[in-house]
Structures are given as C-alpha cells and as structure tokens.
Scaffold this active site. Structure first.
Site, PDB file in Angstrom:
ATOM      1  N   GLY A   1       2.573   2.187  10.832  1.00 47.09           N
ATOM      2  CA  GLY A   1       3.466   3.327  10.673  1.00 47.09           C
ATOM      3  C   GLY A   1       4.284   3.594  11.977  1.00 47.09           C
TER       4      GLY A   1
ATOM      5  N   ASN B   1       0.757  -1.171   0.139  1.00 53.59           N
ATOM      6  CA  ASN B   1      -0.121  -0.139   0.094  1.00 53.59           C
ATOM      7  C   ASN B   1       1.010   1.268   0.000  1.00 53.59           C
ATOM      8  OD1 ASN B   1      -1.613   2.094   0.559  1.00 53.59           O
ATOM      9  ND2 ASN B   1      -2.427   1.335   2.408  1.00 53.59           N
TER      10      ASN B   1
ATOM     11  N   HIS C   1      -9.494   1.057   4.939  1.00 59.39           N
ATOM     12  CA  HIS C   1      -8.452   1.427   5.447  1.00 59.39           C
ATOM     13  C   HIS C   1      -8.605   2.389   6.720  1.00 59.39           C
ATOM     14  CE1 HIS C   1      -4.223   2.510   6.429  1.00 59.39           C
ATOM     15  NE2 HIS C   1      -3.903   1.201   5.772  1.00 59.39           N
TER      16      HIS C   1
ATOM     17  N   GLU D   1      -6.913   4.645   7.601  1.00 61.07           N
ATOM     18  CA  GLU D   1      -6.501   6.178   7.407  1.00 61.07           C
ATOM     19  C   GLU D   1      -7.761   6.649   6.888  1.00 61.07           C
ATOM     20  OE1 GLU D   1      -2.903   5.487   5.569  1.00 61.07           O
ATOM     21  OE2 GLU D   1      -1.884   4.772   7.510  1.00 61.07           O
TER      22      GLU D   1
ATOM     23  N   SER E   1       3.335  -2.536  10.287  1.00 61.34           N
ATOM     24  CA  SER E   1       4.752  -2.381  10.437  1.00 61.34           C
ATOM     25  C   SER E   1       5.452  -3.888   9.982  1.00 61.34           C
ATOM     26  CB  SER E   1       5.192  -2.251  11.892  1.00 61.34           C
ATOM     27  OG  SER E   1       4.745  -0.694  12.211  1.00 61.34           O
TER      28      SER E   1
ATOM     29  N   GLU F   1      -5.562  -5.284  10.145  1.00 64.52           N
ATOM     30  CA  GLU F   1      -4.263  -4.055  10.628  1.00 64.52           C
ATOM     31  C   GLU F   1      -4.658  -3.503  11.754  1.00 64.52           C
ATOM     32  OE1 GLU F   1      -2.558  -2.873   6.654  1.00 64.52           O
ATOM     33  OE2 GLU F   1      -4.038  -1.312   6.994  1.00 64.52           O
TER      34      GLU F   1
ATOM     35  N   LYS G   1      -0.001   4.127  -0.170  1.00 61.32           N
ATOM     36  CA  LYS G   1      -0.492   5.332   0.357  1.00 61.32           C
ATOM     37  C   LYS G   1      -0.435   6.643  -0.691  1.00 61.32           C
ATOM     38  CE  LYS G   1      -0.084   3.264   4.667  1.00 61.32           C
ATOM     39  NZ  LYS G   1      -0.155   3.077   6.456  1.00 61.32           N
TER      40      LYS G   1
HETATM   41  P1  13P Z   1       2.951   0.221   7.507  1.00 61.82           P
HETATM   42  O1  13P Z   1       3.376  -1.043   7.015  1.00 61.82           O
HETATM   43  O2  13P Z   1       3.667   1.271   7.208  1.00 61.82           O
HETATM   44  O3  13P Z   1       3.088   0.243   9.109  1.00 61.82           O
HETATM   45  O4  13P Z   1       1.624   0.433   7.176  1.00 61.82           O
HETATM   46  C1  13P Z   1       0.869  -0.547   6.976  1.00 61.82           C
HETATM   47  C2  13P Z   1      -0.531  -0.148   6.572  1.00 61.82           C
HETATM   48  O5  13P Z   1      -1.256   0.661   6.815  1.00 61.82           O
HETATM   49  C3  13P Z   1      -0.889  -1.128   5.245  1.00 61.82           C
HETATM   50  O6  13P Z   1      -2.146  -0.758   4.652  1.00 61.82           O
END
Ligand code: 13P
Length: 257
Positions: A177, A13, A99, A101, A217, A171, A15
């Site tokens: 992150g 992803n 997601h 976010e 992560s 997740e 982002k």
């Molecule tokens: P990270 O791997 O940067 O923690 O992000 C995970 C994520 O949100 C994947 O959709």
C-alpha cells in the site's frame, strides 16, 4: 514463473473494500478486459459477506473466490468468527492467512497462522500463506532469516501432500500500500530463498511444485517484470485488484512465456 512445474496464480486481495452489490458489475467489466486465453488461476479474496456473490458472478468469468481470514477453531462459541467448514460450504476455494495487516492489527502470531492454515487444509480450502519482513528487519539484514522462520512456522505439521495445496505469498511489509515495490531482484531473491527453505523441509519435488507469489504494490506496469522472475509464480494484489482494467492487465502480464 515456471509453468512446467507449478501453477501461476493471480490473486486479488480486496481487503475491507467494495460492496456485495458491486461484485457483479465488477466481474462483468473484468471479464470484458481479461485476455481471452490465460495461463493462470485468477482469484479474488473478498470480505466474507461477498464470497457468495463472487462465486456466482465469477463462475462464467472463471474467477475463483477466496476469503481473507478464517478461525482456527472448528465451531462453537467464537462470536464473530468464520470457520473453514463455513467457507468450504459456500464454495470458497482459497483463503489468505497471516496477512501482515492481521498480524499487525489483530496480533496474529506464527503459531496462529499455522493453526489457520491447517484448519483450511482440513476442509479442502487452499491457504495463501503470507510472509514478509518489515523495513527495520530489511535494513538490519534480517530479511531471509525472518521470512525463513515465518515459512517454517506456518508449515509446521503440514505434510507434503497438503503442501501441494498451499500457496505462499511473499509480501514485504514496507511495500504494501505504499507504492514502493520491491525490485524484481529483491523479490526474486526472497522467493528463491523461500523455495530453498521448503526444499530443505520437504525435498526437491514438492519445493519445485509450490507456487510462490509476490505482493506489495504490484500493478499493471511492474507486473510483467516481477512475473518474469523464475521463482515468482504470481501476485497477491491489493489496490490494483480493485480496478478491473488494472487487474486484467496483471493477468495479461502473466501470459508471457
Ligand atoms: P497493495 O497491492 O495495495 O500494495 O497490497 C498488497 C497486499 O497487501 C495484498 O495482500
């Protein structure tokens, strides 16, 4: 993983990172790093403007392209939105929905996530449905209850044939992150719980066939242990998917038996 019953998916992803002009060099480097044989599907979910470049560059490297969001509407006066048929038309194979976010910054709720998943399925795109608890929920011992609700809501009105096209991504929000990964036992426990929820809804066979990914992560170092868990069928990777060497190492980790 359990390759006998379901596919392994390693999905990145991106982002809101990278540029369309960087896609080709990224894929060239990734291709050089990827193991020659692999037992998983490799996907990169990019900002929508990069999907055509990803499809073009990813063809030879066998990397599928995905989006990160979709409108719940089919078409019309929805300025700024992108529909499932528009994604399907350019060749996107997957699309992330729900997601954390988007839930956090765009106020997406479970019903909207469900509507988006259904919009994608109607156009033949495989939704990667994200669920996961906050730190407060984990500390209050509400993880499984909350995640079970999210899964049920996201799958509402989706039949067993459509379920086969769905991928679930667990997740935990506190792991995204932050560099804080769920332990393999914590991740396995919730992924196993998600499969149990699906078993109750659809029966044993469909539940056995659904790929459930872990995200939060995941990196080149911890991937092998997470992927060795029986109910973790792949990863949804943020930060580490931006580095070809690291992302390829995660794909290599999924080659284990
Ligand atoms: P990270 O791997 O940067 O923690 O992000 C995970 C994520 O949100 C994947 O959709």
């Amino acid at each position: 993983m359990n390759r006998k019953y379901r596919k392994t998916v390693i999905a990145g992803n991106w982002k809101m990172n990278m540029l369309a002009s960087e896609v080709k060099p990224f894929i060239e480097q990734l291709k050089a790093e990827l193991p020659k044989t692999r037992a998983c599907e490799v996907v990169l979910c990019t900002p929508a403007v990069m999907i055509p470049a990803m499809i073009k560059a990813g063809k030879e490297a066998k990397v599928a392209a995905g989006g990160q969001d979709v409108s719940k509407f089919e078409k019309g006066a929805y300025t700024g939105e992108i529909s499932a048929s528009q994604l399907a038309d350019i060749g996107a194979k997957y699309c992330i929905v729900g997601h954390s976010e988007r839930r956090q910054y765009h106020g997406e709720d479970d019903m909207l996530v469900n509507a988006k998943a259904r919009a994608l399925l109607a156009k033949g795109i495989q939704p990667i449905i994200c669920v996961g608890e906050s730190l407060e929920q984990r500390e209050a011992d509400l993880t499984m209850e909350y995640v079970a609700y999210q899964v049920k809501a996201a799958l509402s009105g989706i039949d067993a044939a459509q379920l086969r096209k769905c991928v679930i991504a667990y997740e935990p929000i506190w792991a995204i992150g932050t560099g804080k990964t769920a332990t393999s036992a914590q991740a396995q426990e919730v992924c196993e719980g998600i499969r149990a929820v699906i078993r109750k809804l659809y029966g044993a066979r469909p539940a056995r066939a659904v790929s459930i990914l872990y995200g939060g992560s995941m990196n080149a170092k911890n991937a092998a242990e997470l992927l060795a868990q029986p109910d973790i069928d792949g990863g949804l990777i943020g930060g580490a998917s931006l580095k070809p060497v690291d992302f390829a190492a995660i794909v290599a980790a999924s080659n284990q038996e």
